[in-house]
Write an enzyme that holds these catalytic residues in place. Sequence first.
Site: not given
Length: 367
Positions: A302, A304, A264, A187, A307, A91, A93-94, A333
Amino acid sequence: MGFRVVAECPVTGARAGELTTAHGVVKTPVFMPVGTQATVKAMAPFELKALGAQIILGNTYHLFLRPGEELVERAGGLHRFMGWDRPILTDSGGFQVFSLAELRTLSDEGVVFRSHLDGSRHVMTPERAVRIQERLGSDIAMCFDECVKYPTTYEYSMGAVKRTLAWARRCLAAKTRDDQLLFGIVQGSVFEDQRIACAEALMEMDFPGYSIGGLSVGESHQEMYRILDCLKGVLPKGKPRYLMGVGHPSNLLEGIARGVDMFDCVLPTRNGRNGTVFTSRGRLNVKNLSLAEDFTPLDPDCTCYACRNFSRAYIRHLYKAGEILAMRLCTWHNLHFLISLVEGARRAILEGTFPEYRERFLRTFEG
């Protein structure tokens, strides 16, 4: 390097694609864990690979302040520095500068801000944001943009759009690395005409990918979906679309249904550290007293590591005892949950069953 759509849902427009970068192919749609300071909190790189993470994030603002892009470059670049040999997105940094409203001064040239670490004064311009990301060596870099607060006025948002577009042109002019993809950022807050105008202007600059910024900053889910709906038919079909900072499970599926390829968010790691996990039946606070003698997994559906091996009662005990393992297991998880959710969406798109997949998940998760 490039992007191709391999399947599309005829009902919703959800896409399955392949994004080729200098460090490998990313199969989309994809959820990208956030490694703000060159680490995904509480997780080692080999664990992220075991979870199925294809690509992770680093943040220009934080890495610029500490340890500095020069040191990372001397270490061989961000991949070698953090021991991650798969793709990395940075990213610009904005958003971080936007969040430091009391510590920054904004102008058409760039942003003068004071470090949240020690109060030192710094200047960030579009050219510098590109240069820092090139020295970090990420596979995908972001243009420097102005992200506005919500709510905002139409006039202020329009000014931010104009500045974002001017900065995008400067970012393109500053770019020198051929092995790094630079994405433009759309934007325009919740104003459809501004979003469309911004997207069309960025498309004229011919970026290899387009990010949608300035959402998930306080607006309702329905407002977010309305903006995604208006951009769905505008952004080019042959290039990736990245919805920045969005990680709620419902938002992921609704975003995919509107043609978004990349996501993200810090939500899974932040929630995990605080003892909140996503399950197929909604959120669960592991610290609740009602779980003190609950010997079932965090999520019975799940697969994972957490779990398969531990109970709610055990993980609650770890939190109460102040043990670090509690945060690690819940983070593990949550990341597994979101990565698997988006992987499942991709399979459903390829199999032609995405509308059913989406409806089934939302019915149980939100029901």
